[in-house]
Scaffold this motif. Structure first.
Motif, mmCIF file in Angstrom:
data_model
loop_
_atom_site.group_PDB
_atom_site.id
_atom_site.type_symbol
_atom_site.label_atom_id
_atom_site.label_comp_id
_atom_site.label_asym_id
_atom_site.label_seq_id
_atom_site.Cartn_x
_atom_site.Cartn_y
_atom_site.Cartn_z
ATOM 1 N N PRO A 272 4.480 15.124 4.175
ATOM 2 C CA PRO A 272 4.801 15.009 6.356
ATOM 3 C C PRO A 272 4.370 14.909 7.265
ATOM 4 O O PRO A 272 5.047 14.599 7.851
ATOM 5 C CB PRO A 272 4.734 16.682 5.008
ATOM 6 C CG PRO A 272 4.510 17.089 3.966
ATOM 7 C CD PRO A 272 4.170 15.203 3.281
ATOM 8 N N ASP A 273 3.682 13.857 6.117
ATOM 9 C CA ASP A 273 2.554 13.307 7.221
ATOM 10 C C ASP A 273 2.701 12.041 7.761
ATOM 11 O O ASP A 273 2.326 11.310 8.699
ATOM 12 C CB ASP A 273 0.903 13.185 7.407
ATOM 13 C CG ASP A 273 0.217 14.393 7.294
ATOM 14 O OD1 ASP A 273 0.569 15.558 7.326
ATOM 15 O OD2 ASP A 273 -0.385 15.055 6.603
ATOM 16 N N TYR A 274 3.907 11.744 6.991
ATOM 17 C CA TYR A 274 4.399 10.274 6.842
ATOM 18 C C TYR A 274 6.424 10.035 7.393
ATOM 19 O O TYR A 274 6.498 9.289 6.656
ATOM 20 C CB TYR A 274 3.529 9.215 6.233
ATOM 21 C CG TYR A 274 2.504 8.651 5.968
ATOM 22 C CD1 TYR A 274 1.800 7.964 7.320
ATOM 23 C CD2 TYR A 274 1.817 9.582 5.772
ATOM 24 C CE1 TYR A 274 0.524 8.053 7.777
ATOM 25 C CE2 TYR A 274 0.030 9.725 5.703
ATOM 26 C CZ TYR A 274 -0.724 8.882 6.848
ATOM 27 O OH TYR A 274 -1.671 8.904 7.043
ATOM 28 N N GLY A 275 6.789 11.418 7.928
ATOM 29 C CA GLY A 275 7.814 10.692 8.253
ATOM 30 C C GLY A 275 8.912 11.466 7.080
ATOM 31 O O GLY A 275 10.767 11.257 6.965
ATOM 32 N N VAL A 276 8.730 12.134 5.325
ATOM 33 C CA VAL A 276 9.542 12.503 4.381
ATOM 34 C C VAL A 276 9.896 14.177 5.052
ATOM 35 O O VAL A 276 8.806 14.425 5.524
ATOM 36 C CB VAL A 276 8.915 12.496 3.222
ATOM 37 C CG1 VAL A 276 9.931 13.139 2.282
ATOM 38 C CG2 VAL A 276 8.357 10.932 3.124
ATOM 39 N N PRO A 277 10.929 14.845 5.050
ATOM 40 C CA PRO A 277 11.250 15.561 5.870
ATOM 41 C C PRO A 277 11.474 16.612 5.192
ATOM 42 O O PRO A 277 11.394 16.287 3.813
ATOM 43 C CB PRO A 277 12.802 15.282 6.859
ATOM 44 C CG PRO A 277 13.281 14.489 5.883
ATOM 45 C CD PRO A 277 12.291 13.524 4.986
ATOM 46 N N GLY A 278 11.284 17.661 5.271
ATOM 47 C CA GLY A 278 11.519 18.646 4.225
ATOM 48 C C GLY A 278 11.036 19.199 3.218
ATOM 49 O O GLY A 278 9.578 18.695 2.810
ATOM 50 N N ASN A 279 11.304 19.991 1.893
ATOM 51 C CA ASN A 279 10.246 20.221 1.253
ATOM 52 C C ASN A 279 11.013 19.620 0.003
ATOM 53 O O ASN A 279 11.828 20.637 -0.878
ATOM 54 C CB ASN A 279 10.529 21.574 0.783
ATOM 55 C CG ASN A 279 9.113 22.518 -0.777
ATOM 56 O OD1 ASN A 279 8.918 21.754 -0.822
ATOM 57 N ND2 ASN A 279 9.860 23.927 -0.605
ATOM 58 N N ALA A 280 10.314 18.786 -0.735
ATOM 59 C CA ALA A 280 10.280 18.042 -2.324
ATOM 60 C C ALA A 280 10.289 18.906 -3.621
ATOM 61 O O ALA A 280 10.635 18.121 -4.227
ATOM 62 C CB ALA A 280 10.318 16.789 -2.083
ATOM 63 N N ASP A 281 9.387 19.967 -3.076
ATOM 64 C CA ASP A 281 8.887 20.156 -4.127
ATOM 65 C C ASP A 281 9.268 21.939 -4.563
ATOM 66 O O ASP A 281 7.608 22.921 -4.138
ATOM 67 C CB ASP A 281 7.167 20.447 -4.299
ATOM 68 C CG ASP A 281 6.794 18.537 -4.861
ATOM 69 O OD1 ASP A 281 7.246 18.145 -4.879
ATOM 70 O OD2 ASP A 281 5.738 18.415 -3.540
ATOM 71 N N GLN B 79 7.847 27.757 -5.387
ATOM 72 C CA GLN B 79 6.612 26.515 -4.068
ATOM 73 C C GLN B 79 7.447 26.657 -2.891
ATOM 74 O O GLN B 79 8.680 26.163 -2.810
ATOM 75 C CB GLN B 79 6.180 25.910 -4.341
ATOM 76 C CG GLN B 79 5.649 24.580 -4.156
ATOM 77 C CD GLN B 79 4.533 23.403 -4.667
ATOM 78 O OE1 GLN B 79 4.135 24.008 -6.456
ATOM 79 N NE2 GLN B 79 4.339 22.618 -4.118
ATOM 80 N N GLN B 80 6.873 27.140 -1.767
ATOM 81 C CA GLN B 80 7.772 26.951 -0.234
ATOM 82 C C GLN B 80 7.068 25.707 -0.011
ATOM 83 O O GLN B 80 7.647 25.056 1.519
ATOM 84 C CB GLN B 80 7.322 27.899 0.063
ATOM 85 C CG GLN B 80 7.304 29.416 -0.386
ATOM 86 C CD GLN B 80 8.861 29.656 -0.022
ATOM 87 O OE1 GLN B 80 9.329 29.406 0.570
ATOM 88 N NE2 GLN B 80 9.584 29.802 -1.497
ATOM 89 N N LYS B 81 6.246 24.851 -0.323
ATOM 90 C CA LYS B 81 6.005 23.529 0.220
ATOM 91 C C LYS B 81 5.649 22.331 -0.795
ATOM 92 O O LYS B 81 4.856 22.968 -1.825
ATOM 93 C CB LYS B 81 4.814 24.021 1.353
ATOM 94 C CG LYS B 81 3.811 23.578 0.522
ATOM 95 C CD LYS B 81 2.546 24.393 2.468
ATOM 96 C CE LYS B 81 1.003 24.487 1.807
ATOM 97 N NZ LYS B 81 -0.135 24.839 2.465
ATOM 98 N N THR B 82 5.570 21.059 -0.169
ATOM 99 C CA THR B 82 5.838 20.252 -0.464
ATOM 100 C C THR B 82 4.156 20.197 -1.269
ATOM 101 O O THR B 82 2.908 20.118 -0.710
ATOM 102 C CB THR B 82 6.134 18.558 -0.486
ATOM 103 O OG1 THR B 82 5.860 17.822 -1.875
ATOM 104 C CG2 THR B 82 5.412 18.438 0.465
ATOM 105 N N SER B 83 3.606 19.895 -2.657
ATOM 106 C CA SER B 83 1.829 19.541 -2.998
ATOM 107 C C SER B 83 2.162 17.945 -3.948
ATOM 108 O O SER B 83 1.081 17.374 -4.353
ATOM 109 C CB SER B 83 1.729 20.654 -4.268
ATOM 110 O OG SER B 83 3.096 20.069 -5.468
ATOM 111 N N ALA B 84 3.322 17.144 -3.748
ATOM 112 C CA ALA B 84 3.081 15.662 -3.608
ATOM 113 C C ALA B 84 2.029 15.128 -2.758
ATOM 114 O O ALA B 84 2.028 14.936 -1.815
ATOM 115 C CB ALA B 84 4.700 15.248 -4.059
#
Length: 358
Positions: free
Chosen positions: A214-223, A117-122
């Motif tokens: 990502p829309d609210y300030g959390v950087p990078g890939n969490a997932d 997985q290359q980007k967060t889905s949370a």
């Protein structure tokens, strides 16, 4: 299913604290079966779902057999897949690089060897019927359905603050599911995944109002979901690691290109999960449409190796967690130094040319 990231990254880590460094001897030797195939154990991170689908496809399509492997897919251990791999109970598991970082601060010796997985889905959601919540700042003063993760607390707080709120909220521990906790009125918002619970809500309800990190300030890939193994196995048998990783890489890439067929394979080959095929197909379609496993054009053009580690994206998230005091050592003391993604992951076992491998 509930918000699995909190369980696998934090709660399981805390439960395993006292024995995470106890290395078992049972993972040291890999015998051959009657066909001469090397026996390998892969542990699920949760119940079978589309995050695991590439492993089922690789087994079904004979990719593991082609690599000389007999792969046994086993249910997740009570203490977590990460501890099982660290202790040698399992050779490989589905996890994510964030989990590897959390366990590393407690002394574990794990490495991610493929990042699917290359980007967060949370997604962070309230019931759509709760009209008082229109954006993350409206989480202020309300109740969060949580599994007790300091990571999730840090994410929610950052989203609220970025949206102009104070970052103050109450918490209640999730019972049977986050959906049930919200619909019962015990909590006002909680965490889900767009590729699984988001699909469930879309198909079966309840309707949600959701916000992405990502829309609210959390950087990078969490997932950064993918395959992990132990440093010990990499040192002892790198050829085994390479064969498993490349066969698994083929399975996930095939699933990315043939989502409906892959969904049918998962439903058929994991009957214990009692999955609805239409739901699994919709989950795979969401993954494909959202390009969660990598931008298709870059993969097709050879600019992105499928399964490559996103070192920079994961490091940005690690740094955020460290700044938020979300890391703790084996004694429960806060660790301020962020784990380093390049110490905890490697691309060396991936096939770099996947053309015509399907």
């Amino acid at each position: 299913m509930t918000f699995r990231r909190s369980l696998t990254r934090i709660a399981a880590a805390a439960a395993a604290l006292c024995s995470v460094l106890a290395v078992a001897a049972c993972g040291g030797a890999h015998s051959a079966d009657a066909d001469g195939l090397r026996r390998v154990t892969f542990m699920l991170s949760w119940a079978p779902d589309t995050n695991h689908i590439g492993v089922y496809v690789a087994s079904n399509k004979g990719y593991y057999r082609d690599a000389g492997l007999d792969v046994d897919v086993v249910a997740v251990a009570q203490s977590g897949a990460e501890q099982a791999v660290n202790n040698g109970v399992a050779d490989f598991a589905l996890s994510n690089l964030t989990n590897v970082g959390i366990y590393a601060t407690k002394g574990a010796k794990l490495k991610q060897v493929m990042q699917v997985q290359q980007k967060t889905s949370a997604i962070w959601c309230a019931l759509a019927s709760n009209t008082a919540i229109q954006s993350p700042r409206d989480f202020d003063g309300r109740t969060f359905a949580t599994f007790g993760s300091s990571e999730s607390d840090a994410v929610v707080r950052r989203m609220i603050e970025t949206d102009g709120g104070k970052g103050d909220f109450d918490k209640v521990t999730v019972g049977t599911s986050t959906f049930a906790t919200l619909t019962s009125g015990r909590a006002d918002f909680g965490g889900f995944y767009s590729t699984w619970e988001g699909v469930q809500a879309k198909m079966n309800g309840p309707e949600l109002r959701c916000f992405t990190e990502p829309d609210y300030g959390v950087p990078g890939n969490a997932d950064s979901i993918g395959v992990i193994t132990s440093d010990r196995l990499i040192d002892d048998d790198p050829d085994l690691v390479r064969r498993f990783v490349q066969a698994t890489q083929r399975g996930y890439l095939y699933a990315y290109e043939h989502g409906d067929e892959a969904a049918s394979i998962l439903v058929h080959d994991a009957p214990e999960a009692n999955l609805d095929e239409a739901f699994v197909k919709e989950s795979m379609q969401t993954i494909v449409d959202g390009q969660y496993w990598g931008e298709r054009k870059r993969i097709d053009d050879g600019d992105l190796v499928f399964g490559a580690i996103d070192y920079n994206g994961t490091q940005s998230y690690f740094d955020f967690l460290a700044e938020s005091d979300a890391y703790a050592d084996e004694n429960g003391q806060v660790v301020h130094q962020a784990p380093q993604s390049r110490d905890l992951a490697t691309d060396e076992f991936l096939a770099t040319d996947t053309t015509d491998k399907q």
